[in-house]
Design a protein around this motif. Structure first.
Motif, PDB file in Angstrom:
ATOM      1  N   ASP A 165       1.063  -1.431  -0.218  1.00  0.00           N
ATOM      2  CA  ASP A 165       0.104  -0.048  -0.113  1.00  0.00           C
ATOM      3  C   ASP A 165       0.991   1.230   0.146  1.00  0.00           C
ATOM      4  O   ASP A 165       1.403   1.480   1.072  1.00  0.00           O
ATOM      5  CB  ASP A 165      -0.979  -0.159   1.203  1.00  0.00           C
ATOM      6  CG  ASP A 165      -2.048   1.130   1.211  1.00  0.00           C
ATOM      7  OD1 ASP A 165      -1.736   2.007   0.507  1.00  0.00           O
ATOM      8  OD2 ASP A 165      -2.700   1.103   2.352  1.00  0.00           O
ATOM      9  N   GLY A 166       0.797   1.801  -1.118  1.00  0.00           N
ATOM     10  CA  GLY A 166       1.655   3.161  -1.143  1.00  0.00           C
ATOM     11  C   GLY A 166       3.186   3.016  -1.857  1.00  0.00           C
ATOM     12  O   GLY A 166       3.499   3.409  -2.816  1.00  0.00           O
ATOM     13  N   ALA A 167       3.875   2.003  -1.054  1.00  0.00           N
ATOM     14  CA  ALA A 167       4.986   1.829  -1.295  1.00  0.00           C
ATOM     15  C   ALA A 167       5.363   1.249  -2.512  1.00  0.00           C
ATOM     16  O   ALA A 167       6.171   1.472  -3.449  1.00  0.00           O
ATOM     17  CB  ALA A 167       5.686   0.674  -0.273  1.00  0.00           C
ATOM     18  N   LEU A 168       4.314   0.609  -3.108  1.00  0.00           N
ATOM     19  CA  LEU A 168       4.617  -0.028  -4.474  1.00  0.00           C
ATOM     20  C   LEU A 168       4.746   0.952  -5.521  1.00  0.00           C
ATOM     21  O   LEU A 168       5.403   1.030  -6.371  1.00  0.00           O
ATOM     22  CB  LEU A 168       3.326  -0.992  -4.665  1.00  0.00           C
ATOM     23  CG  LEU A 168       3.204  -1.558  -6.376  1.00  0.00           C
ATOM     24  CD1 LEU A 168       4.345  -2.405  -6.768  1.00  0.00           C
ATOM     25  CD2 LEU A 168       1.716  -2.323  -6.360  1.00  0.00           C
ATOM     26  N   GLY A 169       3.551   2.195  -5.342  1.00  0.00           N
ATOM     27  CA  GLY A 169       3.779   2.996  -6.416  1.00  0.00           C
ATOM     28  C   GLY A 169       5.078   4.094  -6.280  1.00  0.00           C
ATOM     29  O   GLY A 169       5.641   4.449  -7.132  1.00  0.00           O
ATOM     30  N   VAL A 170       5.624   4.336  -5.010  1.00  0.00           N
ATOM     31  CA  VAL A 170       6.679   4.903  -4.951  1.00  0.00           C
ATOM     32  C   VAL A 170       7.763   4.178  -5.650  1.00  0.00           C
ATOM     33  O   VAL A 170       8.716   4.941  -6.305  1.00  0.00           O
ATOM     34  CB  VAL A 170       6.867   5.529  -3.451  1.00  0.00           C
ATOM     35  CG1 VAL A 170       8.143   6.009  -3.347  1.00  0.00           C
ATOM     36  CG2 VAL A 170       5.716   6.010  -3.021  1.00  0.00           C
ATOM     37  N   MET A 171       8.008   3.001  -5.551  1.00  0.00           N
ATOM     38  CA  MET A 171       9.050   2.294  -5.840  1.00  0.00           C
ATOM     39  C   MET A 171       9.343   2.005  -7.307  1.00  0.00           C
ATOM     40  O   MET A 171      10.058   1.917  -7.840  1.00  0.00           O
ATOM     41  CB  MET A 171       9.331   0.813  -4.749  1.00  0.00           C
ATOM     42  CG  MET A 171       9.475   1.142  -3.427  1.00  0.00           C
ATOM     43  SD  MET A 171      10.623   2.495  -3.001  1.00  0.00           S
ATOM     44  CE  MET A 171      12.442   1.935  -3.837  1.00  0.00           C
ATOM     45  N   THR A 172       8.095   1.698  -7.720  1.00  0.00           N
ATOM     46  CA  THR A 172       7.926   1.508  -9.213  1.00  0.00           C
ATOM     47  C   THR A 172       8.228   2.989  -9.865  1.00  0.00           C
ATOM     48  O   THR A 172       8.817   3.070 -10.801  1.00  0.00           O
ATOM     49  CB  THR A 172       6.448   1.130  -9.503  1.00  0.00           C
ATOM     50  OG1 THR A 172       6.349  -0.090  -8.816  1.00  0.00           O
ATOM     51  CG2 THR A 172       6.379   0.869 -11.073  1.00  0.00           C
ATOM     52  N   GLY A 173       7.947   4.107  -9.287  1.00  0.00           N
ATOM     53  CA  GLY A 173       8.381   5.273  -9.700  1.00  0.00           C
ATOM     54  C   GLY A 173       9.837   5.549  -9.548  1.00  0.00           C
ATOM     55  O   GLY A 173      10.378   5.919 -10.593  1.00  0.00           O
ATOM     56  N   PHE A 174      10.409   5.011  -8.672  1.00  0.00           N
ATOM     57  CA  PHE A 174      11.865   5.001  -8.550  1.00  0.00           C
ATOM     58  C   PHE A 174      12.466   4.228  -9.999  1.00  0.00           C
ATOM     59  O   PHE A 174      13.341   4.792 -10.445  1.00  0.00           O
ATOM     60  CB  PHE A 174      12.422   4.311  -7.429  1.00  0.00           C
ATOM     61  CG  PHE A 174      13.637   4.179  -7.261  1.00  0.00           C
ATOM     62  CD1 PHE A 174      14.591   5.417  -7.111  1.00  0.00           C
ATOM     63  CD2 PHE A 174      14.577   3.077  -7.588  1.00  0.00           C
ATOM     64  CE1 PHE A 174      16.132   5.228  -7.007  1.00  0.00           C
ATOM     65  CE2 PHE A 174      15.782   2.757  -7.435  1.00  0.00           C
ATOM     66  CZ  PHE A 174      16.693   4.122  -7.067  1.00  0.00           C
ATOM     67  N   GLU A 175      11.951   3.190 -10.315  1.00  0.00           N
ATOM     68  CA  GLU A 175      12.431   2.366 -11.403  1.00  0.00           C
ATOM     69  C   GLU A 175      12.075   2.982 -12.803  1.00  0.00           C
ATOM     70  O   GLU A 175      13.030   3.117 -13.507  1.00  0.00           O
ATOM     71  CB  GLU A 175      11.635   1.022 -11.249  1.00  0.00           C
ATOM     72  CG  GLU A 175      12.198  -0.060 -12.422  1.00  0.00           C
ATOM     73  CD  GLU A 175      13.648  -0.428 -11.871  1.00  0.00           C
ATOM     74  OE1 GLU A 175      14.120  -0.381 -10.613  1.00  0.00           O
ATOM     75  OE2 GLU A 175      14.385  -1.036 -12.630  1.00  0.00           O
ATOM     76  N   ALA A 176      11.094   4.032 -12.522  1.00  0.00           N
ATOM     77  CA  ALA A 176      10.846   4.576 -13.990  1.00  0.00           C
ATOM     78  C   ALA A 176      11.997   5.603 -13.896  1.00  0.00           C
ATOM     79  O   ALA A 176      12.432   6.078 -15.129  1.00  0.00           O
ATOM     80  CB  ALA A 176       9.410   5.382 -13.768  1.00  0.00           C
ATOM     81  N   LEU A 177      12.283   6.282 -12.901  1.00  0.00           N
ATOM     82  CA  LEU A 177      13.481   7.492 -12.900  1.00  0.00           C
ATOM     83  C   LEU A 177      14.684   6.544 -13.349  1.00  0.00           C
ATOM     84  O   LEU A 177      15.586   7.163 -14.257  1.00  0.00           O
ATOM     85  CB  LEU A 177      13.614   7.902 -11.548  1.00  0.00           C
ATOM     86  CG  LEU A 177      12.691   8.706 -10.914  1.00  0.00           C
ATOM     87  CD1 LEU A 177      12.848   9.325  -9.583  1.00  0.00           C
ATOM     88  CD2 LEU A 177      12.194   9.910 -11.812  1.00  0.00           C
ATOM     89  N   ARG A 178      15.113   5.346 -12.915  1.00  0.00           N
ATOM     90  CA  ARG A 178      16.051   4.526 -13.531  1.00  0.00           C
ATOM     91  C   ARG A 178      16.328   4.470 -14.783  1.00  0.00           C
ATOM     92  O   ARG A 178      17.187   4.405 -15.500  1.00  0.00           O
ATOM     93  CB  ARG A 178      16.116   3.532 -12.505  1.00  0.00           C
ATOM     94  CG  ARG A 178      17.663   3.137 -11.950  1.00  0.00           C
ATOM     95  CD  ARG A 178      17.729   2.096 -11.153  1.00  0.00           C
ATOM     96  NE  ARG A 178      17.270   0.761 -11.684  1.00  0.00           N
ATOM     97  CZ  ARG A 178      17.765  -0.481 -11.487  1.00  0.00           C
ATOM     98  NH1 ARG A 178      18.810  -0.526 -10.607  1.00  0.00           N
ATOM     99  NH2 ARG A 178      17.096  -1.505 -12.168  1.00  0.00           N
ATOM    100  N   MET A 179      14.942   4.081 -15.079  1.00  0.00           N
ATOM    101  CA  MET A 179      14.757   3.551 -16.522  1.00  0.00           C
ATOM    102  C   MET A 179      15.191   4.644 -17.581  1.00  0.00           C
ATOM    103  O   MET A 179      15.865   4.330 -18.608  1.00  0.00           O
ATOM    104  CB  MET A 179      13.320   3.175 -16.822  1.00  0.00           C
ATOM    105  CG  MET A 179      12.953   2.330 -18.173  1.00  0.00           C
ATOM    106  SD  MET A 179      11.070   1.740 -17.731  1.00  0.00           S
ATOM    107  CE  MET A 179      10.193   3.294 -18.239  1.00  0.00           C
ATOM    108  N   PHE A 180      14.844   5.838 -17.304  1.00  0.00           N
ATOM    109  CA  PHE A 180      15.307   6.987 -18.035  1.00  0.00           C
ATOM    110  C   PHE A 180      16.634   7.812 -17.770  1.00  0.00           C
ATOM    111  O   PHE A 180      16.920   8.772 -18.358  1.00  0.00           O
ATOM    112  CB  PHE A 180      13.989   7.921 -18.179  1.00  0.00           C
ATOM    113  CG  PHE A 180      12.765   7.650 -18.883  1.00  0.00           C
ATOM    114  CD1 PHE A 180      12.887   7.559 -20.283  1.00  0.00           C
ATOM    115  CD2 PHE A 180      11.615   7.046 -18.275  1.00  0.00           C
ATOM    116  CE1 PHE A 180      11.545   6.938 -20.953  1.00  0.00           C
ATOM    117  CE2 PHE A 180      10.509   6.530 -18.621  1.00  0.00           C
ATOM    118  CZ  PHE A 180      10.635   6.662 -20.194  1.00  0.00           C
ATOM    119  N   LYS A 181      17.345   6.992 -16.767  1.00  0.00           N
ATOM    120  CA  LYS A 181      18.387   8.154 -16.516  1.00  0.00           C
ATOM    121  C   LYS A 181      19.456   8.394 -17.358  1.00  0.00           C
ATOM    122  O   LYS A 181      20.083   9.293 -17.433  1.00  0.00           O
ATOM    123  CB  LYS A 181      18.990   7.183 -15.143  1.00  0.00           C
ATOM    124  CG  LYS A 181      20.009   7.823 -14.268  1.00  0.00           C
ATOM    125  CD  LYS A 181      19.817   8.862 -13.662  1.00  0.00           C
ATOM    126  CE  LYS A 181      21.252   9.627 -13.213  1.00  0.00           C
ATOM    127  NZ  LYS A 181      21.288  10.978 -14.140  1.00  0.00           N
TER     128      LYS A 181
END
Ligand SMILES: [Zn+2]
Length: 409
Positions: free
Chosen positions: A86-102
């Protein structure tokens, strides 16, 4: 594979911030701060230092070729004894998106926001940070709030560098963003995807709610001496209404539009086994995604209660307890979300969100969509909250695909 990394980060966060009873990231408290510090370190590995707005929301930015911005949002705070997703899933997947485009400068800017105090578990006001940023928060409605042990919200905020009277300045921060889209991934917290046996769902919007108290007034009388035809039984009128209310919800439910209706409380007076009930109060909570359907359900509910009152020779009065309009999501983003989900899972079930989410606060301001992950046994806000790992991996993959589509589109 990137979904694996998200899951391993989620497990790391859970290990750091949970006890045997579940997640303990209560907003404005020490464990929540620890979760944020841990997340900041993760962001630092990408060379990103998040900014905190006036409401305590934390914004991580990956600049792109243009200032147009895709926002990915969720929350790191949890209820006491909460779940790991709950909540953490969205934030950590957001982090992965940042990493994906880094390492490949995206055409638009990406922001991941960790909203402050989504849960409202300590002070009773949900969506605190996002509603301050959207402008829907009234300071007067929260300035008197205190937690169970008497700590005032204003002091808890100050301990975290947030001034209650200046929280609304978070609006300026949000308004300065040229937002192209707001995307949120969240665990469903209900049984719909499980019933369909689908890992991932496209969320159509958050329900509108009509919450009322219905008070039936008849005449209390002796149960032995009052013949049935002469009674003015308030409970029977309420009970007939409740059955009628269920039928109204059934009638308005279609495969595309699920609506709900609940009578959650009942109070009978005088509450004596040998007395005909003279007064009966029931609560009514109706929810629908379409404002028109919700209005129709409400009108029909009034008619049903008036009919039941007439039939039982009692009076009925209505009192509104709370109301919120439906917040339907953006049709184009819903279509993009459905494409992404279909490409990864083969199917794209659509469902409304019963619970409110930070995404609902963004609806008046920008195009919004949410994606849901399967909830095992429909459970959330408890340590049993879970999504089976293959389903979780597919959902994360589908969400990253959605981000890719929206960023490139
Ligand atoms: Zn949540």
């Amino acid at each position: 594979m990137s979904a694996r990394d998200v899951i391993s980060n989620l497990r790391e966060l859970a290990a750091l911030t949970s006890t045997a009873d579940g997640a303990q990231r209560l907003a404005w408290g020490p464990v929540w701060r620890e979760a944020r510090a841990w997340f900041n370190q993760k962001l630092n590995t990408l060379g990103i230092t998040p900014e905190i707005d006036a409401a305590g929301n934390s914004w991580a930015t990956l600049p792109g070729a243009s200032a147009r911005t895709v926002i990915i949002g969720s929350h790191l705070d949890s209820v006491p004894n909460g779940g790991w997703l709950d909540g953490a899933l969205g934030v950590m997947t957001g982090f992965e998106a940042l990493r994906m485009f880094k390492d490949r400068r995206p055409p638009v800017t990406l922001k991941v926001v960790d909203w402050a105090d989504e849960e409202g578990a300590r002070f009773g006001r949900s969506l605190l940070g996002s509603s301050a940023a959207s402008g829907s928060l009234q300071i007067s409605e929260v300035e008197g709030l205190a937690d169970k042990i008497g700590t005032r919200l204003v002091d808890a905020l100050r301990e975290n560098g947030v001034e209650l009277t200046r929280m609304h300045e978070a609006q300026t921060f949000l308004k300065a963003i040229d937002a192209k889209a707001y995307l949120e991934l969240h665990i469903e917290q209900g049984p719909v995807l499980e019933t369909l046996n689908k890992p991932t769902g496209v969320v159509q919007g958050t329900f509108g709610v009509e919450r009322h108290l219905l008070r039936f007034v008849g005449q209390a009388a002796h149960s032995g001496s009052t013949p049935i035809p002469l009674r003015r039984d308030a409970f029977l009128a309420a009970a007939e209404s409740a059955l009628g209310l269920r039928e109204i919800a059934k009638r308005h439910t279609t495969p595309e539009a699920r609506v709900v209706c609940t009578v959650g409380t009942v109070k009978v007076e005088p509450g004596i086994v040998t007395a005909v009930p003279g007064v009966c109060e029931i609560s009514l909570d109706q929810r629908a995604l379409s404002a028109m359907v919700l209005a129709k359900m409400l009108a029909e509910a009034r008619q049903a209660s008036e009919r039941a009152a007439r039939d039982n020779n009692v009076a009925v009065e209505w009192k509104r307890l709370w109301q919120i309009d439906p917040r339907p999501f953006d049709p184009n983003l819903i279509a993009a979300c459905a494409d992404a989900v279909r490409e990864v899972t083969g199917d794209a079930p659509h469902l409304p969100s019963g619970p409110l989410h930070d995404a609902a606060e963004m609806v008046p301001l920008m195009p919004v969509v949410m994606m849901f992950a399967y909830s095992s046994n429909g459970l959330s806000h408890c340590k049993e909250e879970d999504t089976p790992e293959p389903h979780l991996a597919k959902t994360i993959e589908a969400f990253l695909k959605l981000v890719e589509k929206v960023v490139q589109g």
